[in-house]
Design a protein around this motif. Sequence first.
Motif, PDB file in Angstrom:
ATOM      1  N   MET A   1       0.848  -1.178   0.000  1.00  0.00           N
ATOM      2  CA  MET A   1       0.000   0.000   0.000  1.00  0.00           C
ATOM      3  C   MET A   1       0.896   1.245   0.000  1.00  0.00           C
ATOM      4  O   MET A   1       1.819   1.354   0.784  1.00  0.00           O
ATOM      5  N   ILE A   2       0.632   2.162  -0.866  1.00  0.00           N
ATOM      6  CA  ILE A   2       1.430   3.378  -0.997  1.00  0.00           C
ATOM      7  C   ILE A   2       0.671   4.521  -0.325  1.00  0.00           C
ATOM      8  O   ILE A   2      -0.498   4.751  -0.594  1.00  0.00           O
ATOM      9  N   ALA A   3       1.373   5.190   0.547  1.00  0.00           N
ATOM     10  CA  ALA A   3       0.773   6.334   1.237  1.00  0.00           C
ATOM     11  C   ALA A   3       1.156   7.611   0.499  1.00  0.00           C
ATOM     12  O   ALA A   3       2.323   7.826   0.188  1.00  0.00           O
ATOM     13  N   ALA A   4       0.189   8.402   0.191  1.00  0.00           N
ATOM     14  CA  ALA A   4       0.443   9.664  -0.501  1.00  0.00           C
ATOM     15  C   ALA A   4       0.603  10.777   0.518  1.00  0.00           C
ATOM     16  O   ALA A   4      -0.051  10.785   1.553  1.00  0.00           O
ATOM     17  N   HIS A   5       1.483  11.687   0.253  1.00  0.00           N
ATOM     18  CA  HIS A   5       1.719  12.834   1.129  1.00  0.00           C
ATOM     19  C   HIS A   5       1.588  14.104   0.320  1.00  0.00           C
ATOM     20  O   HIS A   5       1.944  14.155  -0.848  1.00  0.00           O
ATOM     21  N   ARG A   6       1.101  15.142   0.976  1.00  0.00           N
ATOM     22  CA  ARG A   6       1.088  16.436   0.309  1.00  0.00           C
ATOM     23  C   ARG A   6       2.502  17.017   0.358  1.00  0.00           C
ATOM     24  O   ARG A   6       3.286  16.688   1.236  1.00  0.00           O
ATOM     25  N   PRO A   7       2.810  17.847  -0.610  1.00  0.00           N
ATOM     26  CA  PRO A   7       4.134  18.478  -0.612  1.00  0.00           C
ATOM     27  C   PRO A   7       4.328  19.280   0.678  1.00  0.00           C
ATOM     28  O   PRO A   7       3.441  19.994   1.123  1.00  0.00           O
ATOM     29  N   GLY A   8       5.474  19.124   1.285  1.00  0.00           N
ATOM     30  CA  GLY A   8       5.783  19.853   2.510  1.00  0.00           C
ATOM     31  C   GLY A   8       5.262  19.187   3.762  1.00  0.00           C
ATOM     32  O   GLY A   8       5.409  19.710   4.858  1.00  0.00           O
ATOM     33  N   ALA A   9       4.653  17.994   3.642  1.00  0.00           N
ATOM     34  CA  ALA A   9       4.091  17.327   4.811  1.00  0.00           C
ATOM     35  C   ALA A   9       5.079  16.374   5.469  1.00  0.00           C
ATOM     36  O   ALA A   9       4.730  15.678   6.400  1.00  0.00           O
ATOM     37  N   ALA A  10       6.297  16.335   4.999  1.00  0.00           N
ATOM     38  CA  ALA A  10       7.306  15.460   5.585  1.00  0.00           C
ATOM     39  C   ALA A  10       7.602  15.916   7.001  1.00  0.00           C
ATOM     40  O   ALA A  10       7.517  17.109   7.320  1.00  0.00           O
ATOM     41  N   PRO A  11       7.918  14.975   7.879  1.00  0.00           N
ATOM     42  CA  PRO A  11       8.236  15.373   9.252  1.00  0.00           C
ATOM     43  C   PRO A  11       9.450  16.293   9.286  1.00  0.00           C
ATOM     44  O   PRO A  11      10.406  16.085   8.545  1.00  0.00           O
ATOM     45  N   GLN A  12       9.360  17.292  10.126  1.00  0.00           N
ATOM     46  CA  GLN A  12      10.434  18.273  10.234  1.00  0.00           C
ATOM     47  C   GLN A  12      11.609  17.661  10.984  1.00  0.00           C
ATOM     48  O   GLN A  12      11.431  16.882  11.909  1.00  0.00           O
ATOM     49  N   THR A  13      12.808  18.008  10.598  1.00  0.00           N
ATOM     50  CA  THR A  13      14.001  17.523  11.275  1.00  0.00           C
ATOM     51  C   THR A  13      14.048  18.104  12.679  1.00  0.00           C
ATOM     52  O   THR A  13      13.860  19.307  12.866  1.00  0.00           O
ATOM     53  N   ARG A  14      14.281  17.261  13.673  1.00  0.00           N
ATOM     54  CA  ARG A  14      14.327  17.711  15.061  1.00  0.00           C
ATOM     55  C   ARG A  14      15.673  18.370  15.330  1.00  0.00           C
ATOM     56  O   ARG A  14      16.715  17.881  14.909  1.00  0.00           O
ATOM     57  N   LEU A  15      15.647  19.495  16.037  1.00  0.00           N
ATOM     58  CA  LEU A  15      16.865  20.216  16.404  1.00  0.00           C
ATOM     59  C   LEU A  15      17.287  19.815  17.807  1.00  0.00           C
ATOM     60  O   LEU A  15      16.449  19.672  18.699  1.00  0.00           O
ATOM     61  N   TYR A  16      18.582  19.662  18.006  1.00  0.00           N
ATOM     62  CA  TYR A  16      19.119  19.301  19.311  1.00  0.00           C
ATOM     63  C   TYR A  16      20.158  20.335  19.723  1.00  0.00           C
ATOM     64  O   TYR A  16      20.918  20.824  18.883  1.00  0.00           O
ATOM     65  N   PRO A  17      20.212  20.670  21.026  1.00  0.00           N
ATOM     66  CA  PRO A  17      21.268  21.573  21.483  1.00  0.00           C
ATOM     67  C   PRO A  17      22.632  20.939  21.235  1.00  0.00           C
ATOM     68  O   PRO A  17      22.777  19.727  21.271  1.00  0.00           O
ATOM     69  N   SER A  18      23.627  21.740  21.004  1.00  0.00           N
ATOM     70  CA  SER A  18      24.955  21.223  20.688  1.00  0.00           C
ATOM     71  C   SER A  18      25.724  20.905  21.962  1.00  0.00           C
ATOM     72  O   SER A  18      26.697  21.554  22.289  1.00  0.00           O
ATOM     73  N   THR A  19      25.237  19.921  22.692  1.00  0.00           N
ATOM     74  CA  THR A  19      25.900  19.516  23.921  1.00  0.00           C
ATOM     75  C   THR A  19      25.460  18.119  24.304  1.00  0.00           C
ATOM     76  O   THR A  19      24.418  17.650  23.852  1.00  0.00           O
ATOM     77  N   THR A  20      26.264  17.465  25.117  1.00  0.00           N
ATOM     78  CA  THR A  20      25.870  16.153  25.630  1.00  0.00           C
ATOM     79  C   THR A  20      25.416  16.250  27.076  1.00  0.00           C
ATOM     80  O   THR A  20      24.850  15.305  27.604  1.00  0.00           O
ATOM     81  N   THR A  21      25.654  17.378  27.728  1.00  0.00           N
ATOM     82  CA  THR A  21      25.183  17.556  29.091  1.00  0.00           C
ATOM     83  C   THR A  21      23.713  17.960  29.060  1.00  0.00           C
ATOM     84  O   THR A  21      23.230  18.521  28.092  1.00  0.00           O
TER      85      THR A  21
END
Length: 135
Positions: free
Chosen positions: A1-21
Motif C-alpha cells: 500500500m502506498i501512502a500519498a503525502h502532500r508536498p511539505g508534509a514530511a516530518p520536520q528535522t528535530r533540532l538538538y542543542p549542541s551539547t551532551t550535558t
Amino acid sequence: MIAAHRPGAAPQTRLYPSTTTTYHCGIDYIAVEHAMNGEEVDLTLAERVEAARQLHDRGIDHAEISRLLHRDRATITSWQKNGWVPPAQAVDQEPIDIGRAVHGRSGYSKGCRCGACRAGARTYARQYRAAKEAA
C-alpha cells in the motif's frame, strides 16, 4: 500500500542543542531542546536566550526564533546585540521594617517598599484616577 503525502508534509528535522550535558550553569538543555522545536515549555530567561542563540547559530531568522520562543523580534535582536548574555533582572528589595504599621486599605503603608505595597499603591492610584475621570 502506498501512502500519498502532500508536498511539505514530511516530518520536520528535530533540532538538538549542541551539547551532551543536560544541565549546566542554570540552563536545562532538555527544556532548551523542546523550545527549539516549538514545543510548549516553561523556560527561564537564560534558557530562552540560549535557545535563541542556538537557533540563530543554525541560520534561523529572528522572525522564526521569535515565533518559537514566544517573544518579539526586538527582544531577540537585543539579546543578540548583548552578545547572547541574559539581561540583568531587577532584584526586589526587602521590605523596610516599619514597626507595627498595618498595610492600609490601598495595600500601601508609607515608607514600605515591598512589592505588595508598591503594587497596591499603583492600583489604588489607577482606580482613583478612573473614578475622578468618570465623575
